[in-house]
Design an enzyme around this catalytic site. Structure first.
Site, PDB file in Angstrom:
ATOM      1  N   THR A 162      52.822  45.237  22.903  1.00 28.27           N
ATOM      2  CA  THR A 162      52.335  45.989  21.740  1.00 28.27           C
ATOM      3  C   THR A 162      51.022  46.659  22.114  1.00 28.27           C
ATOM      4  O   THR A 162      50.117  46.007  22.631  1.00 28.27           O
ATOM      5  CB  THR A 162      52.076  45.073  20.528  1.00 28.27           C
ATOM      6  OG1 THR A 162      51.152  44.039  20.883  1.00 28.27           O
ATOM      7  CG2 THR A 162      53.367  44.480  19.992  1.00 28.27           C
TER       8      THR A 162
ATOM      9  N   ASN B 151      47.651  47.767  21.170  1.00 26.60           N
ATOM     10  CA  ASN B 151      46.701  47.462  20.091  1.00 26.60           C
ATOM     11  C   ASN B 151      45.693  48.594  19.969  1.00 26.60           C
ATOM     12  O   ASN B 151      45.193  49.087  20.981  1.00 26.60           O
ATOM     13  CB  ASN B 151      45.966  46.157  20.395  1.00 26.60           C
ATOM     14  CG  ASN B 151      46.896  44.944  20.483  1.00 26.60           C
ATOM     15  OD1 ASN B 151      48.006  45.039  20.985  1.00 26.60           O
ATOM     16  ND2 ASN B 151      46.426  43.817  19.989  1.00 26.60           N
TER      17      ASN B 151
ATOM     18  N   GLU C  57      48.987  46.549  15.896  1.00 27.22           N
ATOM     19  CA  GLU C  57      49.718  46.537  17.178  1.00 27.22           C
ATOM     20  C   GLU C  57      51.028  47.285  17.066  1.00 27.22           C
ATOM     21  O   GLU C  57      51.812  47.003  16.170  1.00 27.22           O
ATOM     22  CB  GLU C  57      50.097  45.120  17.574  1.00 27.22           C
ATOM     23  CG  GLU C  57      49.090  44.075  17.405  1.00 27.22           C
ATOM     24  CD  GLU C  57      49.751  42.737  17.652  1.00 27.22           C
ATOM     25  OE1 GLU C  57      50.816  42.694  18.268  1.00 27.22           O
ATOM     26  OE2 GLU C  57      49.178  41.758  17.211  1.00 27.22           O
TER      27      GLU C  57
HETATM   28  C1  LIG Z   1      57.360  44.431  14.792  1.00 29.07           C
HETATM   29  C2  LIG Z   1      56.423  43.271  14.895  1.00 29.07           C
HETATM   30  C3  LIG Z   1      56.462  42.271  13.943  1.00 29.07           C
HETATM   31  C4  LIG Z   1      55.608  41.174  14.024  1.00 29.07           C
HETATM   32  N1  LIG Z   1      55.659  40.203  13.065  1.00 29.07           N
HETATM   33  C5  LIG Z   1      54.862  39.127  13.149  1.00 29.07           C
HETATM   34  C6  LIG Z   1      54.906  38.087  12.167  1.00 29.07           C
HETATM   35  O1  LIG Z   1      55.656  38.142  11.195  1.00 29.07           O
HETATM   36  N2  LIG Z   1      54.095  37.004  12.330  1.00 29.07           N
HETATM   37  C7  LIG Z   1      53.225  36.895  13.397  1.00 29.07           C
HETATM   38  O2  LIG Z   1      52.529  35.904  13.479  1.00 29.07           O
HETATM   39  N3  LIG Z   1      53.141  37.871  14.332  1.00 29.07           N
HETATM   40  C8  LIG Z   1      53.939  38.975  14.224  1.00 29.07           C
HETATM   41  N4  LIG Z   1      53.861  39.967  15.170  1.00 29.07           N
HETATM   42  C9  LIG Z   1      52.777  39.946  16.119  1.00 29.07           C
HETATM   43  C10 LIG Z   1      53.059  39.195  17.387  1.00 29.07           C
HETATM   44  O3  LIG Z   1      52.771  37.827  17.193  1.00 29.07           O
HETATM   45  C11 LIG Z   1      52.089  39.876  18.364  1.00 29.07           C
HETATM   46  O4  LIG Z   1      52.697  41.063  18.773  1.00 29.07           O
HETATM   47  C12 LIG Z   1      51.648  39.038  19.501  1.00 29.07           C
HETATM   48  O5  LIG Z   1      50.816  38.011  19.028  1.00 29.07           O
HETATM   49  C13 LIG Z   1      50.941  39.848  20.576  1.00 29.07           C
HETATM   50  O6  LIG Z   1      49.589  40.057  20.327  1.00 29.07           O
HETATM   51  P1  LIG Z   1      48.625  40.761  21.381  1.00 29.07           P
HETATM   52  O7  LIG Z   1      48.902  42.231  21.341  1.00 29.07           O
HETATM   53  O8  LIG Z   1      47.234  40.469  20.889  1.00 29.07           O
HETATM   54  O9  LIG Z   1      48.901  40.189  22.727  1.00 29.07           O
HETATM   55  C14 LIG Z   1      54.704  41.089  15.108  1.00 29.07           C
HETATM   56  C15 LIG Z   1      54.668  42.100  16.078  1.00 29.07           C
HETATM   57  C16 LIG Z   1      55.514  43.186  15.981  1.00 29.07           C
HETATM   58  C17 LIG Z   1      55.462  44.251  17.021  1.00 29.07           C
HETATM   59  N1  LIG Z   2      56.852  49.789  24.693  1.00 34.32           N
HETATM   60  C1  LIG Z   2      55.555  49.567  24.673  1.00 34.32           C
HETATM   61  N2  LIG Z   2      54.867  49.580  23.506  1.00 34.32           N
HETATM   62  C2  LIG Z   2      53.540  49.350  23.492  1.00 34.32           C
HETATM   63  N3  LIG Z   2      52.789  49.080  24.581  1.00 34.32           N
HETATM   64  C3  LIG Z   2      53.417  49.052  25.779  1.00 34.32           C
HETATM   65  C4  LIG Z   2      54.811  49.293  25.873  1.00 34.32           C
HETATM   66  N4  LIG Z   2      55.161  49.195  27.170  1.00 34.32           N
HETATM   67  C5  LIG Z   2      54.047  48.912  27.863  1.00 34.32           C
HETATM   68  N5  LIG Z   2      52.973  48.834  27.048  1.00 34.32           N
HETATM   69  C6  LIG Z   2      51.617  48.523  27.544  1.00 34.32           C
HETATM   70  O1  LIG Z   2      51.442  47.125  27.356  1.00 34.32           O
HETATM   71  C7  LIG Z   2      50.204  46.882  26.684  1.00 34.32           C
HETATM   72  C8  LIG Z   2      50.352  45.765  25.655  1.00 34.32           C
HETATM   73  O2  LIG Z   2      50.790  44.562  26.160  1.00 34.32           O
HETATM   74  P1  LIG Z   2      50.396  43.222  25.417  1.00 34.32           P
HETATM   75  O3  LIG Z   2      51.063  42.142  26.181  1.00 34.32           O
HETATM   76  O4  LIG Z   2      50.650  43.331  23.940  1.00 34.32           O
HETATM   77  O5  LIG Z   2      48.861  43.124  25.717  1.00 34.32           O
HETATM   78  P2  LIG Z   2      47.596  43.146  24.770  1.00 34.32           P
HETATM   79  O6  LIG Z   2      47.461  41.763  24.233  1.00 34.32           O
HETATM   80  O7  LIG Z   2      46.453  43.553  25.656  1.00 34.32           O
HETATM   81  O8  LIG Z   2      47.870  44.130  23.664  1.00 34.32           O
HETATM   82  C9  LIG Z   2      49.884  48.152  25.932  1.00 34.32           C
HETATM   83  O9  LIG Z   2      48.495  48.290  25.724  1.00 34.32           O
HETATM   84  C10 LIG Z   2      50.451  49.221  26.846  1.00 34.32           C
HETATM   85  O10 LIG Z   2      49.494  49.587  27.816  1.00 34.32           O
HETATM   86 MG   LIG Z   3      49.392  43.972  22.229  1.00 36.34          MG
END
Ligand SMILES: Cc1cc2nc3c(=O)[nH]c(=O)nc-3n(C[C@H](O)[C@H](O)[C@H](O)COP(=O)(O)O)c2cc1C
Ligand SMILES: Nc1ncnc2c1ncn2[C@@H]1O[C@H](COP(=O)(O)OP(=O)(O)O)[C@@H](O)[C@H]1O
Ligand SMILES: [Mg+2]
Length: 219
Positions: A44, A46, A114
């Protein structure tokens, strides 16, 4: 905890986004907690929550669908493929599903925004199957991202397991995809030559970055 009932296949009205949507959010892609790819296999992008806090304070936490564009100027050279042609300076509009909130499964104390960028709608969905693969692009940290939120899917939940969270996000991807495949939503991605002034303006906003001019290319 997530209610134990079947999910709707689409979210939001068929006729197109209703106020407050579309909602515009922008920001540079920043580091999150590093869980998306590592724990979930779902990257995701962010962005800071500042734009949300300042300009859309009433937008509730939850899962949404929409469309995104990445600034071609700040994408690293080797990442040119995200925007199609490596030498192209135009931004591609791609489908997205996103989460706004505190990630109750992880009990975050700061609000995050995210975005998971999905493959173009013209490609088969990698999440339509029970053993999904989630879309992965080359990393694009630091790149400016424009997001247009087009509809709300569901609240954020806590889950009994990581697997249950991943399965619900898989379904979110499918709901987002089916929702965006509707005519009134697809025109945000592909200009069918029949789009309203409002949609045209939103597409222009999406693909315009600071010093750049609008460069729209469909998928
Ligand atoms: C479409 C989508 C739905 C999500 N729904 C939830 C949810 O219902 N509950 C939750 O705790 N996290 C939810 N998440 C968040 C994930 O837990 C999160 O992407 C993960 O913690 C990664 O965080 P980071 O980008 O800080 O690494 C969702 C993420 C996405 C993309
Ligand atoms: N399909 C995608 N959607 C969003 N981010 C992506 C995707 N593919 C690769 N990325 C890359 O992966 C990173 C996110 O990975 P993630 O594991 O969520 O790390 P973080 O906790 O730093 O957000 C994004 O910042 C982007 O550079
Ligand atoms: Mg992320």
């Amino acid at each position: 905890m997530r209610p134990d009932k079947p999910r709707d296949p689409v979210a939001g009205p068929d006729a197109g986004p209703e106020p407050p949507y579309p909602v515009r959010l922008s920001g540079p892609v920043i580091k999150g907690f590093g869980r998306g790819s590592k724990d979930l296999g779902i990257p995701t992008a962010n962005i800071p929550a500042d734009d949300l806090t300042e300009n859309h304070p009433d937008l509730t936490s939850g899962v949404y669908y929409g469309v995104v564009a990445l600034d071609p100027k700040t994408l690293a050279h080797e990442n040119g493929s995200i925007n199609g042609d490596e030498k192209s300076s135009s931004a591609t509009i791609l489908p997205a599903v996103l989460s706004i909130g505190y990630n109750p499964f992880y009990k975050n104390t700061v609000r995050s925004v995210e975005i998971h960028i999905m493959p173009p709608l013209t490609q088969p969905s990698p999440t339509a199957v029970a053993q999904p693969t989630f879309n992965r692009l080359p990393d694009f940290y630091g790149t400016q991202l424009n997001l247009l939120i087009l509809g709300y899917i569901r609240p954020e939940y806590d889950y009994v397991s990581l697997e249950a969270l991943i399965e619900d996000i898989r379904i979110d991807c499918e709901v987002a995809r089916q929702s965006l495949l509707r005519k009134a939503y697809q025109q945000y991605i592909v200009d069918d030559g029949n789009v309203s002034d409002n949609v045209n303006e939103d597409r222009k906003w999406l693909t315009t970055f600071d010093s750049g001019s609008a460069n729209i290319s469909g998928i």
